[in-house]
Design a protein around this motif. Structure first.
Motif, PDB file in Angstrom:
ATOM      1  N   TRP A 258       0.848  -1.186   0.000  1.00  0.00           N
ATOM      2  CA  TRP A 258       0.000   0.000   0.000  1.00  0.00           C
ATOM      3  C   TRP A 258       0.890   1.244   0.000  1.00  0.00           C
ATOM      4  O   TRP A 258       2.071   1.182   0.336  1.00  0.00           O
ATOM      5  N   SER A 259       0.324   2.375  -0.390  1.00  0.00           N
ATOM      6  CA  SER A 259       1.083   3.621  -0.399  1.00  0.00           C
ATOM      7  C   SER A 259       0.146   4.787  -0.115  1.00  0.00           C
ATOM      8  O   SER A 259      -1.070   4.703  -0.330  1.00  0.00           O
ATOM      9  N   ALA A 260       0.727   5.889   0.366  1.00  0.00           N
ATOM     10  CA  ALA A 260      -0.014   7.140   0.554  1.00  0.00           C
ATOM     11  C   ALA A 260       0.770   8.252  -0.126  1.00  0.00           C
ATOM     12  O   ALA A 260       1.988   8.378   0.075  1.00  0.00           O
ATOM     13  N   THR A 261       0.085   9.042  -0.947  1.00  0.00           N
ATOM     14  CA  THR A 261       0.714  10.139  -1.679  1.00  0.00           C
ATOM     15  C   THR A 261      -0.105  11.401  -1.471  1.00  0.00           C
ATOM     16  O   THR A 261      -1.339  11.348  -1.459  1.00  0.00           O
ATOM     17  N   VAL A 262       0.570  12.547  -1.303  1.00  0.00           N
ATOM     18  CA  VAL A 262      -0.145  13.819  -1.172  1.00  0.00           C
ATOM     19  C   VAL A 262      -0.018  14.607  -2.472  1.00  0.00           C
ATOM     20  O   VAL A 262       0.990  14.527  -3.174  1.00  0.00           O
ATOM     21  N   TYR A 263      -1.072  15.383  -2.765  1.00  0.00           N
ATOM     22  CA  TYR A 263      -1.142  16.190  -3.982  1.00  0.00           C
ATOM     23  C   TYR A 263      -1.585  17.602  -3.635  1.00  0.00           C
ATOM     24  O   TYR A 263      -2.314  17.820  -2.654  1.00  0.00           O
ATOM     25  N   THR A 291       0.548   4.955  11.931  1.00  0.00           N
ATOM     26  CA  THR A 291       0.191   6.371  12.045  1.00  0.00           C
ATOM     27  C   THR A 291       0.999   7.134  11.014  1.00  0.00           C
ATOM     28  O   THR A 291       2.234   7.077  11.010  1.00  0.00           O
ATOM     29  N   ILE A 292       0.307   7.821  10.115  1.00  0.00           N
ATOM     30  CA  ILE A 292       0.957   8.678   9.124  1.00  0.00           C
ATOM     31  C   ILE A 292       0.681  10.117   9.504  1.00  0.00           C
ATOM     32  O   ILE A 292      -0.448  10.473   9.887  1.00  0.00           O
ATOM     33  N   ARG A 293       1.706  10.945   9.399  1.00  0.00           N
ATOM     34  CA  ARG A 293       1.579  12.357   9.752  1.00  0.00           C
ATOM     35  C   ARG A 293       1.797  13.226   8.515  1.00  0.00           C
ATOM     36  O   ARG A 293       2.512  12.845   7.590  1.00  0.00           O
ATOM     37  N   PHE A 294       1.186  14.392   8.541  1.00  0.00           N
ATOM     38  CA  PHE A 294       1.248  15.307   7.406  1.00  0.00           C
ATOM     39  C   PHE A 294       1.591  16.698   7.926  1.00  0.00           C
ATOM     40  O   PHE A 294       0.862  17.253   8.740  1.00  0.00           O
ATOM     41  N   GLY A 295       2.726  17.231   7.472  1.00  0.00           N
ATOM     42  CA  GLY A 295       3.152  18.547   7.921  1.00  0.00           C
ATOM     43  C   GLY A 295       3.776  18.563   9.296  1.00  0.00           C
ATOM     44  O   GLY A 295       3.899  19.630   9.902  1.00  0.00           O
ATOM     45  N   CYS A 296       4.185  17.410   9.804  1.00  0.00           N
ATOM     46  CA  CYS A 296       4.781  17.298  11.142  1.00  0.00           C
ATOM     47  C   CYS A 296       6.280  17.032  11.004  1.00  0.00           C
ATOM     48  O   CYS A 296       6.751  15.896  11.188  1.00  0.00           O
ATOM     49  N   THR A 297       7.015  18.056  10.674  1.00  0.00           N
ATOM     50  CA  THR A 297       8.448  17.919  10.413  1.00  0.00           C
ATOM     51  C   THR A 297       9.168  17.271  11.588  1.00  0.00           C
ATOM     52  O   THR A 297       8.978  17.668  12.736  1.00  0.00           O
ATOM     53  N   GLY A 298       9.989  16.274  11.286  1.00  0.00           N
ATOM     54  CA  GLY A 298      10.763  15.598  12.313  1.00  0.00           C
ATOM     55  C   GLY A 298      10.076  14.417  12.956  1.00  0.00           C
ATOM     56  O   GLY A 298      10.709  13.653  13.684  1.00  0.00           O
ATOM     57  N   GLN A 300       7.882  10.717  12.965  1.00  0.00           N
ATOM     58  CA  GLN A 300       7.924   9.480  12.200  1.00  0.00           C
ATOM     59  C   GLN A 300       6.803   9.437  11.163  1.00  0.00           C
ATOM     60  O   GLN A 300       5.715   9.967  11.388  1.00  0.00           O
ATOM     61  N   ASN A 301       7.090   8.788  10.029  1.00  0.00           N
ATOM     62  CA  ASN A 301       6.091   8.581   8.966  1.00  0.00           C
ATOM     63  C   ASN A 301       5.427   9.889   8.550  1.00  0.00           C
ATOM     64  O   ASN A 301       4.215   9.958   8.354  1.00  0.00           O
ATOM     65  N   ASN A 302       6.234  10.925   8.401  1.00  0.00           N
ATOM     66  CA  ASN A 302       5.696  12.239   8.042  1.00  0.00           C
ATOM     67  C   ASN A 302       5.819  12.505   6.551  1.00  0.00           C
ATOM     68  O   ASN A 302       6.824  12.157   5.923  1.00  0.00           O
ATOM     69  N   ILE A 303       4.789  13.125   5.969  1.00  0.00           N
ATOM     70  CA  ILE A 303       4.808  13.556   4.578  1.00  0.00           C
ATOM     71  C   ILE A 303       4.661  15.075   4.551  1.00  0.00           C
ATOM     72  O   ILE A 303       3.711  15.615   5.137  1.00  0.00           O
ATOM     73  N   PRO A 304       5.560  15.798   3.891  1.00  0.00           N
ATOM     74  CA  PRO A 304       5.440  17.263   3.791  1.00  0.00           C
ATOM     75  C   PRO A 304       4.189  17.659   3.012  1.00  0.00           C
ATOM     76  O   PRO A 304       3.803  16.983   2.055  1.00  0.00           O
ATOM     77  N   ILE A 305       3.577  18.751   3.434  1.00  0.00           N
ATOM     78  CA  ILE A 305       2.366  19.212   2.740  1.00  0.00           C
ATOM     79  C   ILE A 305       2.449  20.678   2.339  1.00  0.00           C
ATOM     80  O   ILE A 305       1.603  21.155   1.565  1.00  0.00           O
ATOM     81  N   LEU A 306       3.466  21.393   2.823  1.00  0.00           N
ATOM     82  CA  LEU A 306       3.557  22.825   2.549  1.00  0.00           C
ATOM     83  C   LEU A 306       4.742  23.175   1.650  1.00  0.00           C
ATOM     84  O   LEU A 306       4.607  23.989   0.725  1.00  0.00           O
TER      85      LEU A 306
END
Length: 344
Positions: A258-263, A291-298, A300-306
């Motif tokens: 499985w995968s998670a991608t941000v757009y 647990t996936i995180r978005f915009g939480c720099t530093g 675990q399992n974080n994806i940049p959103i900004l």
């Protein structure tokens, strides 16, 4: 609005809301070389799947130099305007081509591998069929004269040694489309896609239950998406890119991964770290959840959103390659896109 179905490929894609800034971004990111002319075909919801597909085929042929040839796609860049279609992903390396299937004697041979590899076919009406899995000599068929073929493989070198056999090589005819109407219809379809749609009716064929309206929405939001039997796509609505978010979900137990991608607001990737996948060994919680995180720099399992996102908003697409029964049945806890929470 149609009920959001379980919804990566490829995908698969999201786009503009109605602010002036978003319309400007959508126009620049979805530009085509075909320009408006007096004899151009006006694009409507009814013929949009054919128009977008015709334009995609034209782009592929620019790379291959003709039919019945594969082009080894590079890793999609983070520059939105340079991405081939909306909602591309970096889950697997892949190769693409446009094939003349009118002879009924077209074969693609995939070299031996024990890794994930699939062959998908999309015809000129944006109808697709069940994926073909694994190595071997595979027959390629479609309802239309020409078809798009994409080979996805975890083992990237596989793409370099594909063997093509074709009984004819009729050139593909690129039509003249009115791009003003195309962009207007495209923008509406992308918005409908992000608001919620039925994957089973968007990506498939008439025999499997594909409807004209959902074919239009699917083409606008995730051209070339797979059938639910092969991949399931779960998508979020748009969120404010200035926030911080997280979601915890049960292990999807996908057959493959499985995968998670941000757009961004135009359905485009915008950052080199725009995705995470079970194939990259994300950190698992003690109870087996993720647990996936978005915009939480530093974190675990974080994806940049900004960073790199100029649209001010983002959405998430979770792809299940070989969905488990729990995901296919939409069991509680297996669609994390319904439980994303803002934490800042």
């Amino acid at each position: 609005m149609k009920k959001l179905n379980l919804l990566l490929l490829t995908v698969l894609v999201s786009l503009s809301l109605t602010s002036c800034q978003d319309k400007k971004a959508s126009s620049s990111n979805n530009s085509e070389t075909t320009t408006s002319t007096e004899n151009a075909i006006i694009v409507t919801e009814k013929n949009f799947p054919q128009a977008y597909t015709n334009l995609r085929f034209a782009k592929i042929l620019e790379k291959t130099g003709g039919v019945n040839k594969f082009f080894t796609m590079p890793v999609p860049p983070s520059e939105p305007s340079k991405q081939f279609v909306v909602r591309m992903n970096r889950d697997t390396p892949y190769s693409v081509g446009v094939f003349d299937v009118s002879s009924g004697e077209v074969y693609v041979t995939v070299p031996e591998t024990d890794q994930y590899v699939t062959v998908q076919i999309v015809d000129e009406n944006h109808e697709t069929q069940r994926m073909i899995y694994g190595s071997g000599r595979h027959k390629i068929t479609a309802k239309t004269t020409h078809a798009f073929v994409i080979v996805r493989a975890l083992e990237g070198e596989i793409r370099e040694n594909l063997v093509v056999e074709a009984g004819s090589a009729t050139p593909f005819q690129v039509k003249k489309w009115d791009m003003k109407s195309f962009k207007e219809v495209d923008e509406r379809g992308n918005l409908d896609f992000s608001d919620g749609y039925d994957q089973s009716k968007a990506f498939g064929n008439k025999e499997s239950g594909q409807t004209d309206y959902m074919n239009y929405v699917g083409a606008a939001g995730g051209w070339g998406g797979a059938m639910v039997e092969d991949n399931i796509y779960q998508t979020s609505q748009y969120l404010d890119a200035n926030g911080k978010y997280e979601v915890t979900f049960k292990n999807p137990e996908a057959v493959y991964f499985w995968s998670a991608t941000v757009y961004n607001g135009d359905g485009r990737m915008f950052n080199d770290g725009a995705n995470i996948s079970s194939a990259t060994n994300p950190v698992q919680n003690a109870d087996g959840t993720y647990t996936i995180r978005f915009g939480c720099t530093g974190e675990q399992n974080n994806i940049p959103i900004l960073e790199g996102n100029k649209t001010g908003k983002f959405n998430i697409l979770l792809r299940h390659y070989g969905p488990s029964k729990m995901v296919s049945n939409n069991e509680e806890g297996y669609n994390p896109m319904l439980s994303i929470k803002r934490i800042d």
